[in-house]
Design an enzyme around this catalytic site. Structure first.
Site, PDB file in Angstrom:
ATOM      1  N   ASP A  22      15.138  25.519  15.173  1.00 41.96           N
ATOM      2  CA  ASP A  22      14.693  24.947  13.892  1.00 41.96           C
ATOM      3  C   ASP A  22      15.209  23.525  13.676  1.00 41.96           C
ATOM      4  O   ASP A  22      14.506  22.690  13.099  1.00 41.96           O
ATOM      5  CB  ASP A  22      15.167  25.827  12.736  1.00 41.96           C
ATOM      6  N   PRO A 225      15.410  15.786 -27.996  1.00 41.37           N
ATOM      7  CA  PRO A 225      16.113  16.183 -29.215  1.00 41.37           C
ATOM      8  C   PRO A 225      17.563  15.701 -29.288  1.00 41.37           C
ATOM      9  O   PRO A 225      18.175  15.787 -30.349  1.00 41.37           O
ATOM     10  CB  PRO A 225      16.068  17.708 -29.160  1.00 41.37           C
ATOM     11  N   ASP A 248      15.052   4.972 -34.006  1.00 38.37           N
ATOM     12  CA  ASP A 248      15.379   5.442 -35.345  1.00 38.37           C
ATOM     13  C   ASP A 248      16.495   6.466 -35.311  1.00 38.37           C
ATOM     14  O   ASP A 248      17.076   6.755 -34.269  1.00 38.37           O
ATOM     15  CB  ASP A 248      14.129   5.939 -36.073  1.00 38.37           C
ATOM     16  N   LYS A 270      14.106   5.433 -40.785  1.00 34.33           N
ATOM     17  CA  LYS A 270      13.465   6.730 -40.952  1.00 34.33           C
ATOM     18  C   LYS A 270      14.432   7.763 -41.536  1.00 34.33           C
ATOM     19  O   LYS A 270      14.291   8.936 -41.297  1.00 34.33           O
ATOM     20  CB  LYS A 270      12.932   7.277 -39.624  1.00 34.33           C
ATOM     21  N   GLY A 301      12.679  10.252 -31.431  1.00 30.28           N
ATOM     22  CA  GLY A 301      13.294  11.553 -31.153  1.00 30.28           C
ATOM     23  C   GLY A 301      12.220  12.551 -30.749  1.00 30.28           C
ATOM     24  O   GLY A 301      11.080  12.472 -31.201  1.00 30.28           O
ATOM     25  N   ASP A 303       9.275  14.508 -29.196  1.00 30.54           N
ATOM     26  CA  ASP A 303       8.009  14.078 -28.596  1.00 30.54           C
ATOM     27  C   ASP A 303       7.291  13.177 -29.603  1.00 30.54           C
ATOM     28  O   ASP A 303       7.208  13.519 -30.781  1.00 30.54           O
ATOM     29  CB  ASP A 303       7.165  15.329 -28.306  1.00 30.54           C
ATOM     30  N   ILE A 306       4.508  14.845 -31.706  1.00 32.97           N
ATOM     31  CA  ILE A 306       4.742  16.029 -32.540  1.00 32.97           C
ATOM     32  C   ILE A 306       5.541  15.591 -33.761  1.00 32.97           C
ATOM     33  O   ILE A 306       6.722  15.246 -33.656  1.00 32.97           O
ATOM     34  CB  ILE A 306       5.448  17.144 -31.748  1.00 32.97           C
ATOM     35  N   MET A 383      11.583  19.463 -40.411  1.00 30.06           N
ATOM     36  CA  MET A 383      11.822  18.760 -41.688  1.00 30.06           C
ATOM     37  C   MET A 383      11.849  19.708 -42.868  1.00 30.06           C
ATOM     38  O   MET A 383      11.253  19.436 -43.910  1.00 30.06           O
ATOM     39  CB  MET A 383      10.713  17.707 -41.932  1.00 30.06           C
ATOM     40  N   GLY A 412      20.469  20.115 -32.882  1.00 25.72           N
ATOM     41  CA  GLY A 412      20.238  20.887 -31.666  1.00 25.72           C
ATOM     42  C   GLY A 412      20.395  20.085 -30.388  1.00 25.72           C
ATOM     43  O   GLY A 412      20.044  18.899 -30.343  1.00 25.72           O
TER      44      GLY A 412
END
Ligand code: SAH
Length: 459
Positions: A22, A225, A248, A270, A301, A303, A306, A383, A412
């Site tokens: 091998d 996150p 932010d 923000k 922060g 995504d 989202i 939120m 988190g």
């Protein structure tokens, strides 16, 4: 330096591999990548080598090694488990001045095979002079992860333009400036996302002096996150490339550490109900900076698409004809739940998952409560700290049981990650009685119970 790194041209050159196992197979594949003409001598051959011979990619000779085998070879590799034989091959090759490598025996080698990062035509070779091959491999893994895959294509493109650029700029400094700009600007970015034809056209335009090269670019980057290890390779690359970064409150200090050292930083706030720069202002700022020719990273922060208003920001860019890229990030729901030992779906407890905003408008949330207050579903409220009481009351009013498990996750994935678990009916008490630090995410659903067994991060 114990060895001088050089790159040998082996196309159609005869190379001998002694041994048929091998390890020999792996060396043969490497030689084939460099288009060598491989002869393999051994008493027996592994399946891989037999297949290569069947496919007429190499020649195999089933016999004992003998001195005449090295005649006319340009390179020899010995990969047998017979130390005496390996030593004999090495001695003979050295006597004939043919470069020889004996696998795992630096003393018998006249050359060593490095760890390789292949972005052909760019190739990086890493060697520890046989002292710490595992460390060399770890370094290789690091490089693999930081060098975009498409570097090879970029080098290829540069190769195609080399003569033209040389003809146009007689001074080496001018050429260097031209290439530096090409390799770190819009052209490179286009190659990285696979738009080779566009990249070519842009490069040609820059060469002809007809390009709108004053135009910058905006990278809308999801910073995840909190835990900087959750960044994507692409996010990191663009963060390191930007001249200016707009960030932010949600972007963690650990993530900010990784932006280019000399990039200009602009905080656009923000803070809840206290926007330092209003959204319209941010949108316009991005446009203005790009028009000044700057490479702007809008770092957000989680995504950007989202609950991140990323759509609004790039809408303004699109309207103004500013080039942009969007890099997805790990959203808070994903990061917070995973780091809390709470799978968002589970075959026994939850077949769907909803991400909803708990932002209060005029003291209430405009949500389809009837659809949310059901079993076998996980709801993640972003939120929602201020609206915790309201959401608890509404879900119960719409039929959800008061003993539905709930988790409230603070900060988190960061070092201050904290999880409070409670029941839906108790949520308002928890929020009233505990000191809770933003940002916070609320997870409602039977899956929260799994944390007792599956918690791994803050256990
Ligand atoms: N675009 C972001 C969300 C922005 S909305 C994303 O995809 O994650 C802001 C909300 O996200 C916060 O109010 C909070 O509910 C949630 N959030 C973001 N980061 C968080 C974190 N590290 N811990 C807990 N919640 C977080």
């Amino acid at each position: 330096m114990n060895y001088l790194p050089i790159f040998i041209e082996l196309t159609q050159k005869p190379c001998l591999v002694v041994g048929g196992g091998d390890i020999a197979y792996r060396k043969i594949t490497l030689l084939l990548k460099a288009n060598a003409q491989v002869v393999c001598v051994s008493r027996a051959f592994c399946d891989g080598i037999t297949k290569l011979a069947e496919d007429k990619k190499i020649t195999v000779i089933q016999k004992d090694f003998e001195a005449s085998d090295i005649d006319a070879q340009v390179l020899v590799i010995s990969a047998t488990d017979d130390t005496a034989l390996n030593a004999q091959v090495s001695r003979m090759a050295k006597a004939a001045n043919i470069p020889v490598n004996v696998v795992d025996s630096p003393d018998l080698c006249s050359f060593i095979v490095p760890s390789i990062v292949d972005r052909s035509p760019i190739v990086i070779a890493i060697s520890s002079a046989g002292k710490a091959p595992v460390l060399a491999r770890l370094i290789r893994a690091k490089l693999e992860s930081t060098l975009p895959n498409a570097y090879g294509k970029l080098a290829q493109l540069a190769g195609d333009f080399r003569a033209q650029v040389k003809a146009k700029f007689s001074h080496i400094e001018d050429r260097r400036y031209f290439w530096e700009k090409a390799f770190s600007g819009v052209v490179a970015e286009k190659v990285f996302v696979g738009k080779i034809a566009e990249a070519k056209a842009d490069l040609q335009a820059q060469l002809d002096g007809s390009s709108n090269s004053e135009m910058g670019e905006v990278y809308l980057v999801g910073g995840g996150p909190g835990d900087a290890d959750l960044l994507t390779f692409k996010a990191l690359r663009l963060m390191q490339q930007a001249d200016i970064v707009l960030y932010d409150r949600l972007v963690s200090p650990e993530v900010m550490e990784l932006v280019r050292r000399d990039a200009e930083l602009i905080y656009v706030g923000k803070e809840r109900d206290n926007h330092s720069v209003p959204q319209d202002g941010i949108n316009q700022l991005l446009v203005d900076l790009a028009k000044q020719g700057r490479r702007v990273c809008r770092l957000k922060g989680g995504d950007p698409f989202i609950f991140g208003r990323g759509g609004e920001e790039i809408e303004t860019l699109a309207e103004n004809g500013i080039p942009f890229q969007v890099v997805p990030g790990i959203t808070a729901a994903s990061g917070c739940s995973t780091y809390s030992g709470i799978p968002l779906t589970h075959r026994d407890y939850s077949q769907s998952c909803r991400f909803v905003t708990g932002h209060l408008k005029d003291g209430s949330m405009n949500l389809p409560w009837q659809e949310l207050a059901v079993e076998q579903q996980t709801i993640v409220f972003y939120m929602a700290l201020k609206g915790a009481q309201h959401l608890s009351e509404q879900l119960i009013a719409h039929g959800m049981r008061g003993n539905m498990p709930v988790a409230l996750v603070e900060k988190g994935t960061t070092p201050e990650h904290k999880v409070h678990t409670t029941l839906l009916a108790e949520l308002p008490n928890l929020v009233a009685n505990e000191t809770i630090h933003a940002p916070t995410l609320i997870i409602v659903g039977e899956v929260v119970k799994l944390r007792e067994k599956l918690n791994w991060f803050d256990a």
